[in-house]
Design a protein around this motif. Structure first.
Motif, mmCIF file in Angstrom:
data_model
loop_
_atom_site.group_PDB
_atom_site.id
_atom_site.type_symbol
_atom_site.label_atom_id
_atom_site.label_comp_id
_atom_site.label_asym_id
_atom_site.label_seq_id
_atom_site.Cartn_x
_atom_site.Cartn_y
_atom_site.Cartn_z
ATOM 1 N N ILE A 168 45.425 46.761 40.826
ATOM 2 C CA ILE A 168 46.966 47.126 40.679
ATOM 3 C C ILE A 168 47.413 46.433 39.397
ATOM 4 N N LEU A 169 48.300 47.258 38.707
ATOM 5 C CA LEU A 169 48.920 46.855 37.580
ATOM 6 C C LEU A 169 49.931 45.923 37.679
ATOM 7 N N ILE A 170 50.088 44.655 37.077
ATOM 8 C CA ILE A 170 51.213 43.821 37.432
ATOM 9 C C ILE A 170 52.075 43.613 36.206
ATOM 10 N N THR A 171 53.434 43.790 36.269
ATOM 11 C CA THR A 171 54.326 43.456 35.345
ATOM 12 C C THR A 171 54.630 44.741 34.088
ATOM 13 N N GLY A 172 55.436 44.692 33.431
ATOM 14 C CA GLY A 172 55.606 45.648 32.093
ATOM 15 C C GLY A 172 54.467 45.526 31.463
ATOM 16 N N ASP A 173 53.731 44.545 31.384
ATOM 17 C CA ASP A 173 52.628 44.232 30.465
ATOM 18 C C ASP A 173 51.133 45.029 31.108
ATOM 19 N N ALA A 174 51.448 45.317 32.115
ATOM 20 C CA ALA A 174 50.388 46.379 33.004
ATOM 21 C C ALA A 174 49.011 45.324 32.951
ATOM 22 N N LYS A 175 49.385 44.013 33.334
ATOM 23 C CA LYS A 175 48.038 43.076 33.702
ATOM 24 C C LYS A 175 47.427 43.619 34.849
ATOM 25 N N PRO A 176 46.094 43.865 34.715
ATOM 26 C CA PRO A 176 45.219 44.361 35.698
ATOM 27 C C PRO A 176 44.940 43.333 36.854
ATOM 28 N N GLY A 177 45.571 43.496 38.012
ATOM 29 C CA GLY A 177 45.166 42.481 39.197
ATOM 30 C C GLY A 177 43.924 43.027 40.109
ATOM 31 N N LEU A 178 43.112 42.217 40.233
ATOM 32 C CA LEU A 178 42.000 42.380 41.064
ATOM 33 C C LEU A 178 42.271 42.148 42.424
ATOM 34 N N VAL A 179 42.287 43.068 43.394
ATOM 35 C CA VAL A 179 42.158 42.675 44.653
ATOM 36 C C VAL A 179 40.965 42.046 45.305
ATOM 37 N N THR A 180 41.073 40.792 45.742
ATOM 38 C CA THR A 180 39.926 39.820 46.087
ATOM 39 C C THR A 180 39.676 39.464 47.547
ATOM 40 N N GLY A 181 40.927 39.875 48.295
ATOM 41 C CA GLY A 181 41.134 39.347 49.670
ATOM 42 C C GLY A 181 42.277 40.262 50.441
ATOM 43 N N VAL A 182 42.109 40.207 51.697
ATOM 44 C CA VAL A 182 43.088 40.626 52.612
ATOM 45 C C VAL A 182 43.496 39.637 53.631
ATOM 46 N N MET A 183 44.496 39.264 53.882
ATOM 47 C CA MET A 183 44.938 38.424 55.041
ATOM 48 C C MET A 183 45.708 38.880 55.990
#
Length: 795
Positions: A168-183
């Motif tokens: 998932i891309l985060i903020t206007g800088d489009a940092k790639p966030g990797l999903v590592t867990g589901v709670m």
């Protein structure tokens, strides 16, 4: 024998069905209200109880002493938690939790402006027992931009797909966030809120390197897990030396000396006053606990009153039973058994009624207190025991009194209840109406305070203010603010970093005081533009506002409020004009003083405030709109947003709505209090109606004789009502000072509060009196209108 007791009990219930119905209805309402409040109180007391190590987890807070004031923060400096680990062997782990107001997330073409997000250290799942459905608790938050989604967030972003390993891309800088867990979704009874957790090192290693070594920067909440057997108070006593060693020179230079304290995790929600809360929440919880007990007590008093009042009707039955050999114990068991049966009937009805009311109660309390009554079998067991206890107590008095009388006297008609039973009933009526009157007074005071807060002059104009947050989209926000001015219905715009009722940063500041010294203080700070002060209709009491005629205002000017003037020792606002300031790298002079305005709720005193021109952090656009054709105006603004800021979802609010959210907990308290007070009064009326009906029945022949000799209906009504009115007046005399004392203390939690006016007590007294008169008069008028021939023929 038991079968016979049951048969007689049911027969008596049916024979006197009117009194039985009053008893059952009163008890049912009382038990239902008690059960709902009991669940609410248990829920509030259960905050953060889901963590197995809760008894070893503490929140780190700080008091920061400056030459001017002492600041009470709800967290330590950024550097404190990571350095505690290696310094103290008794510390097993530490964790920081930092909340972001809003962050942009993008997945393909979908855009989400999320507010329920938290940055947390990698130790989060080691310390707290939130169930992780997918992923490894030890490593899920190790790498920068690791994301742990709640079940709800995972479904929102990925539907039924497996989110693990997705980006998932985060903020206007489009940092790639990797999903590592589901709670699992974080439960309501947790102080931690968040649908998305992001690894803390996303901030400390990427966005703001060096933050882990900043000892004067306060932001996140900090938690420490102590090793088993560690004495928390002893560890707390070592923290001043720890801070001095780590940052002593800088503390001395900045003249800001922090003192760290450890708060038990389980006590933070209920007892802490750090989060801008003047009074611990446990007071409200305790108040509702007492209201629940009082409602149940009123229902019990009704039951006991009617039971004892009607006990004389059973005298001949008791006499006959004793003549044929019934013992005192058998008779006592019969009366107690009948009372218990009524209570159990009420108990069963209240269980069904509570189950039906739980969804509405959840809405009223604005929390999911319970998903259903049958999810709490232990609670049902407690209410069952309460029902048995009420039945036993209510049946005990008539059982003991009636079973002790001589059967010969009873059967010869010489039985009399005496004054003891009458006195007991009077005391009980006074007790329940004292409680009801006190609740009426309390309800009026609560709503008077809420009305006071909403109608108070706040020092600025809230009307017609539409708030749009650009969330730091610096490339287009100024263009957007300028372009919407041409839309019909838009009167004016301004840009700022904060708006009244919202959050704002505190800034380490030095301002020249009356003695000419540069005095250190932590000032609340508003970043604004040239139009902010005039758009909010704020009044200048000295100097001038920011002006485009003075371009130095953008870099070297500050406006302060009257509270700041007093803080720096000036008696006249004009005295601070031209004085120097040094704040966050900006130096200049104070050019104006704005009249104090409530930039927080009326629960807090107005704090010293500074205002500066600063375009970059001014992300909030305030739009003053005309009330005519408002939907068209909003549509035009939305179209311009989508044209100029297409990468962010459109959203807006109105200032009065967002400001009034500060009173959300008070509104909830008021609604709950009002509803349960009405129930208490209604139950009292049921009992009074039953007693009035029975008293009228006992005086049927007297009423008939009085009518025969010419008494009017009004005189009979007065005769039958005056004894009850006296009891209500006595109840008012008892309730007024007690309620006044309690509500005076309740009002002290507000920095700005209404007065306990005399008319509040007068209105409460009149209401209680009218309620009693109407209740009793209903029965009295019925009795007074009965044909005297019929009254005199009764046996």
């Amino acid at each position: 024998m038991i079968r016979n007791y049951l048969k007689v009990a049911l027969r008596n219930l049916w024979r006197h069905w009117g009194y039985s119905l009053l008893n059952i209805v009163g008890l049912t309402i009382g038990m239902t209200a008690f059960f709902l409040i009991f669940m609410y109180v248990r829920f509030e007391l259960s905050y953060d109880s889901m963590h197995s190590k809760a008894d070893r987890i503490y929140r780190i807070v700080a008091d920061i002493k400056t030459p001017t004031e002492t600041l009470n923060t709800n967290g330590p400096a950024w550097a404190v938690p990571p350095h505690l680990n290696g310094y103290f062997p008794e510390v097993e782990a530490t964790c920081r939790v930092s909340g972001e107001n809003s962050l942009l997330f993008r997945l393909g073409d979908k855009k989400f402006q999320e507010s329920d997000i938290r940055f947390v250290d990698s130790t989060f799942f080691r310390m707290f027992d939130f169930p992780l459905l997918k992923g490894d608790r030890r490593t899920a938050l190790n790498a920068p931009f690791s994301l742990v989604l709640s079940e709800g967030a995972a479904k929102k972003y990925f539907g039924n797909e497996d989110p693990m390993g997705k980006t998932i891309l985060i903020t206007g800088d489009a940092k790639p966030g990797l999903v590592t867990g589901v709670m699992k979704d974080i439960p309501e009874n947790s102080q931690f809120k968040g649908d998305i957790l992001i690894s803390m090192n996303s901030i400390t290693e990427v966005w703001n390197k060096g933050l882990n070594d900043q000892w004067g920067n306060y932001g996140p909440s900090g938690y420490v897990l102590l090793k088993p057997g560690t004495n928390a108070k002893l560890l707390q006593s070592k923290l001043p030396a720890f801070l001095k060693k780590m940052d002593g020179d800088e503390m001395q230079k900045m003249q800001m000396v922090p003192t760290l304290y450890l708060e038990k995790l389980r006590e933070v929600y209920l007892y802490s006053t750090r989060d801008d809360s003047k009074t611990p929440k446990v007071y409200n919880v305790g108040t509702f606990a007492f209201v629940g007990l009082f409602i149940l007590l009123i229902a019990c008093i009704n039951f006991i009153n009617l039971t004892t009042a009607r006990s004389a009707d059973r005298a001949k039955e008791v006499g006959i039973r004793k003549v044929v050999g019934a013992g005192k114990g058998q008779l006592a068991r019969q009366f107690i058994g009948e009372s218990v049966i009524i209570c159990l009937i009420a108990f069963m009805i209240s269980i069904g009624l509570t189950a039906a009311l739980i969804p509405s109660f959840n809405n009223l309390s604005e929390k999911e207190i319970s998903s259903g009554i049958f999810s709490h079998p232990a609670y049902i067991g407690i209410l069952f025991l309460v029902a048995l206890l009420i039945g036993w107590i209510a049946g005990l008095y008539p059982a003991m009194i009636l079973s002790s009388y001589n059967p010969v006297s009873i059967l010869k008609g010489r039985f009399a209840t005496g004054s003891r039973g009458s006195l007991l009933r009077k005391i009980l009526v006074v007790t329940q109406f004292s409680i009801s009157t006190a609740l009426i007074i309390a309800t009026i005071v609560v709503y008077n305070q809420l009305s006071f807060m909403r109608t108070q002059n706040l020092g600025f104009s809230m009307d017609q203010k539409m708030i749009v947050d650009t969330h730091g989209d610096s490339t287009a926000k100024a263009v957007f603010a300028q372009n919407i001015k041409s839309i019909p219905g838009v009167i004016s715009t301004s840009m700022s970093g904060s708006v009244p009722g919202g959050g704002n940063p505190g800034a380490y500041s030095q301002v020249q005081n009356k003695k000419g010294d540069m005095q250190i203080a932590n000032l609340d700070l508003y970043f604004v533009d040239f139009d902010f002060i005039p758009q909010y209709d704020m009044k200048m009491v000295a100097g001038r506002s920011f002006s485009r005629d003075f371009m130095s205002d953008t870099t070297q000017a500050m406006v302060v409020n009257e509270a700041a003037v007093k803080l720096f020792g000036y008696t006249n606002p004009n005295q601070i004009i031209g004085r120097k300031f040094d704040q966050w790298g900006r130096k200049g002079m104070v050019i104006g003083v704005v009249k104090d305005f409530h930039f927080h709720s009326l629960q807090e005193e107005i704090k010293p405030l500074s205002l500066r021109i600063e375009p970059d952090p001014s992300n909030i656009i305030t739009i003053k709109v005309a009330t005519q054709n408002l939907p068209n105006t909003i549509s035009g603004i939305e179209r311009k947003w989508k044209e100029l800021i297409p990468n962010r979802p459109w959203d807006y609010t109105f200032l009065d709505d967002s400001f009034n959210r500060n009173y959300k907990s008070e509104d909830r308290f008021g609604k709950l209090f009002l509803n349960f007070s009405i129930l208490a009064i209604f139950i009292s009326c049921l009992g009074l109606m039953g007693l009035a009906s029975y008293s009228t029945l006992q005086r049927t022949k007297e009423i008939g004789i009085r009518k025969v000799i010419g008494a009017k209906v009004s005189s009979i009504v007065i005769l039958l009502s005056k004894d009850f009115v006296k009891l209500v007046l006595i109840a008012f005399v008892i309730a007024a000072p007690v309620a006044g004392f309690l509500m005076f203390n309740w009002l002290q939690r507000f920095a700005y509060r209404t007065t306990l006016y005399w008319w509040i007590f007068a209105v409460a007294g009149v209401m209680a009196l009218l309620i009693a008169i109407l209740t009793v008069s209903f029965q009295a008028i019925r009795a007074a209108n009965v044909n005297p021939t019929q009254s005199l023929s009764t046996e």
